[in-house]
Motif scaffolding. Structure first.
Motif, short mmCIF file in Angstrom:
data_model
loop_
_atom_site.label_atom_id
_atom_site.label_comp_id
_atom_site.label_asym_id
_atom_site.label_seq_id
_atom_site.Cartn_x
_atom_site.Cartn_y
_atom_site.Cartn_z
N GLN A 25 -4.86 8.27 -0.41
CA GLN A 25 -4.98 7.84 0.99
C GLN A 25 -6.38 7.28 1.26
OE1 GLN A 25 -2.50 7.66 3.42
NE2 GLN A 25 -4.10 6.42 4.36
N ASP A 26 -7.40 7.88 0.64
CA ASP A 26 -8.77 7.36 0.82
C ASP A 26 -8.88 5.93 0.34
OD1 ASP A 26 -9.62 9.70 1.93
OD2 ASP A 26 -10.67 10.44 0.16
N MET A 27 -8.21 5.62 -0.76
CA MET A 27 -8.25 4.25 -1.29
C MET A 27 -7.53 3.30 -0.34
SD MET A 27 -7.48 5.07 -5.30
CE MET A 27 -8.61 6.10 -6.26
N ILE A 28 -6.40 3.74 0.22
CA ILE A 28 -5.69 2.91 1.19
C ILE A 28 -6.58 2.66 2.40
CG2 ILE A 28 -3.67 2.74 2.68
CD1 ILE A 28 -3.02 2.60 -0.31
N ASP A 29 -7.27 3.72 2.89
CA ASP A 29 -8.17 3.57 4.04
C ASP A 29 -9.28 2.57 3.73
OD1 ASP A 29 -6.69 5.40 5.45
OD2 ASP A 29 -8.05 7.08 5.08
N CYS A 31 0.83 -1.21 0.00
CA CYS A 31 0.00 0.00 0.00
C CYS A 31 0.86 1.26 0.00
CB CYS A 31 -0.95 0.00 1.19
SG CYS A 31 -2.42 -1.04 0.94
N ASP A 32 1.92 1.26 0.81
CA ASP A 32 2.79 2.44 0.85
C ASP A 32 3.45 2.70 -0.50
OD1 ASP A 32 2.22 2.87 3.49
OD2 ASP A 32 4.00 1.86 4.27
N GLY A 33 3.82 1.62 -1.20
CA GLY A 33 4.41 1.77 -2.52
C GLY A 33 3.44 2.38 -3.51
N PHE A 34 2.19 1.92 -3.49
CA PHE A 34 1.16 2.49 -4.36
C PHE A 34 0.94 3.97 -4.05
CE2 PHE A 34 -1.01 -1.78 -5.33
CZ PHE A 34 -0.46 -1.81 -6.60
N LEU A 35 0.96 4.31 -2.76
CA LEU A 35 0.74 5.69 -2.35
C LEU A 35 1.89 6.59 -2.82
CD1 LEU A 35 -1.29 7.42 -0.73
CD2 LEU A 35 0.10 6.99 1.31
N SER A 36 3.12 6.13 -2.64
CA SER A 36 4.28 6.93 -3.04
C SER A 36 4.38 7.10 -4.54
CB SER A 36 5.57 6.31 -2.49
OG SER A 36 5.79 5.03 -3.09
N ASP A 47 -12.73 20.04 6.12
CA ASP A 47 -11.42 20.41 5.59
C ASP A 47 -11.19 19.90 4.18
OD1 ASP A 47 -11.49 17.82 6.56
OD2 ASP A 47 -9.43 17.81 7.27
N GLY A 48 -12.13 19.12 3.63
CA GLY A 48 -12.04 18.70 2.23
C GLY A 48 -12.00 17.22 1.98
N PRO A 49 -11.05 16.45 2.58
CA PRO A 49 -10.99 15.01 2.30
C PRO A 49 -12.29 14.29 2.65
CG PRO A 49 -9.00 15.75 3.43
CD PRO A 49 -9.95 16.91 3.46
N SER A 50 -12.55 13.19 1.95
CA SER A 50 -13.81 12.47 2.13
C SER A 50 -13.59 11.10 2.77
CB SER A 50 -14.53 12.29 0.79
OG SER A 50 -13.71 11.57 -0.12
N VAL A 51 -14.57 10.68 3.56
CA VAL A 51 -14.54 9.37 4.23
C VAL A 51 -15.52 8.45 3.51
CG1 VAL A 51 -14.77 8.15 6.42
CG2 VAL A 51 -14.11 10.57 6.42
N PRO A 52 -15.09 7.30 2.99
CA PRO A 52 -16.01 6.38 2.31
C PRO A 52 -17.12 5.91 3.24
CG PRO A 52 -13.73 5.77 1.86
CD PRO A 52 -13.69 6.80 2.96
N VAL A 53 -18.33 5.83 2.71
CA VAL A 53 -19.46 5.33 3.50
C VAL A 53 -19.19 3.90 3.97
CG1 VAL A 53 -21.92 4.70 3.39
CG2 VAL A 53 -21.13 6.84 2.37
N GLN A 54 -18.51 3.12 3.12
CA GLN A 54 -18.19 1.75 3.51
C GLN A 54 -17.32 1.70 4.75
OE1 GLN A 54 -17.43 -1.20 0.45
NE2 GLN A 54 -15.51 -1.73 1.45
#
Length: 421
Positions: free
Chosen positions: A37-41, A26-31, A265-272
């Motif tokens: 970050q939402d997808m990682i969460d 996951c960290d590699g995909f993020l970098s 502040d802008g970022p979104s939290v998935p309903v799932q």
């Protein structure tokens, strides 16, 4: 993603789900900018490693042509060389190039079973199979008119669906998150009229004997923090839990419940991810109890112009045309873990949700009315169907329509407490 690479992922999907360790890459995909970050969460919100692997593969296929090479690179970087080599070995020669042609099928006539009073059963004689080309198929008889219809004996109907226990006092906790004032840096406008929705929901759920907690203008991390606090509470004395979120929204990748809601502040939290906090595994004191989520937010940026309604439907549309403005758009064992959950959305995923700055939103206005008028006699799913119908008949700005919806994995009927019952 390139079609060939998508086929390779599907060909080796079982191997990947069985052997892939998502936490390592996951960290590699993020970098590399492949995942946000939402997808990682969202991936990490899944309970088991296998489910995390499945969710990673679902999201990966949506991330463009560079996603597959980045995946191979991440596998090598984290020592998962065997999986990388397996995927590299899959070329077009080993993949199915087309769907096999389906044989032609000629439908056989349908024969209605006949009821026999002597045997108290329906007798059905299967049609005679005819080799093609030897003789023509028999022509089915036209449907009989109402005067020719056989009279069949009435059979008693017995409801077999149980009802959830809903007699605790208070019945449960109702958490309302009301986001209406957004940070200028978020590029999201303030949600005028949201306080009207909040007041309506607070009043109606207090009337339904819930302990109501209202939180206002929460940032991304605070939404997750409040959900964590709610999950850690002891719900043993309660029969139900309700979460209501009033905010801006957007689309999001998912496996069960679509959409996401924005922090101020802008970022979104998935309903799932929000629903997962209260799953049977993460909140044991709510196991087997209904967990209800009501989301008043945009599901995306599409505007629905509707379609022409047949004449017999128009008479039901008594709600006047409105000039309401939309919520802001955005860039975008035991019981099963996924059970006893219902998520009700103000709009179908992908579409805008309409709100009046003076009267509140279409959805909350009708949800409040339907609960007040019908909670004493109707179950929740029936009432939400009423809300769907009412909101679908409204026209915003004389043109745009809105269609609420709900996803339910409830196992029983749910009747709220009511002073009228």
């Amino acid at each position: 993603m390139d079609h060939k690479h998508r086929q390779i992922l599907q060909l080796y999907r079982q191997d990947l789900v069985t052997r892939l360790n998502p936490a390592d890459i996951c960290d590699g995909f993020l970098s590399k900018g492949v995942f946000t970050q939402d997808m990682i969460d969202e991936i990490q919100s899944e309970i088991t490693r296998r489910d995390q692997a499945r969710q990673l593969l679902i999201i990966l296929e949506t991330r463009g042509n560079q996603a597959f090479p980045a995946f191979l690179q991440c596998l090598h970087e984290t020592g998962q060389h065997d999986l990388a080599e397996l995927l590299q070995s899959g070329d077009g020669a080993h993949l199915p190039s087309s769907v096999p042609e389906q044989p032609s099928v000629i439908p056989l006539p349908v024969q209605n079973p006949k009821y026999s009073e002597k045997t108290d059963r329906f007798d059905f004689t299967p049609p005679r199979l005819v080799p093609l080309g030897q003789e023509s198929l028999p022509v089915p008889k036209p449907l009989s008119t109402s005067s020719e219809t056989e009279v069949r004996p009435n059979r008693s109907r017995r409801d077999r669906i149980e009802c959830y226990k809903m007699d605790a006092s208070p019945c449960g906790i109702c958490l309302i998150i009301n986001n209406f004032k957004f940070d200028p840096a978020s590029d999201l406008k303030d949600r005028k009229g949201s306080n009207i929705d909040c007041d309506k929901m607070e009043k109606i759920f207090k009337a339904l004997n819930f302990e109501v907690i209202v939180k206002r203008n929460l940032k991304y991390k605070n939404i997750k923090q409040e959900m964590s606090f709610l999950a850690k509470r002891d719900h043993s004395a309660y029969d139900c839990c309700v979460v209501i979120i009033l905010s801006h929204g957007t689309e999001a990748n998912h496996t069960h419940f679509p959409g996401a809601v924005h922090g101020v502040d802008g970022p979104s939290v998935p309903v799932q991810l929000i629903t997962n906090y209260l799953s049977g595994q993460n909140c044991p004191s709510l196991q087997g109890k209904p967990k209800l989520f009501f989301i008043q937010a945009c599901g995306g940026g599409k505007k629905d112009t509707g379609f022409e309604v047949p004449p017999d439907e128009k008479e039901h549309s008594s709600i006047p045309i409105s000039s309401r403005t939309p919520d802001e758009l955005d860039a975008r064992a035991t019981l099963p873990t996924l059970s006893d959950i219902l998520v009700s959305y103000s709009t179908f995923p992908g579409y805008v949700s309409w709100r009046d700055t003076q009267a509140g939103s279409f959805y909350v206005e009708n949800l409040d009315r339907v609960l007040e008028e019908n909670a004493a006699t109707e179950d929740l799913v029936t009432m939400l169907t009423m809300v769907n119908d009412a909101v679908s008949q409204i026209s915003a700005k004389g043109l745009y329509k809105q269609m609420p919806g709900f996803f339910s994995v409830l196992r029983k009927l749910l009747y709220f407490q009511s002073s009228q019952s």
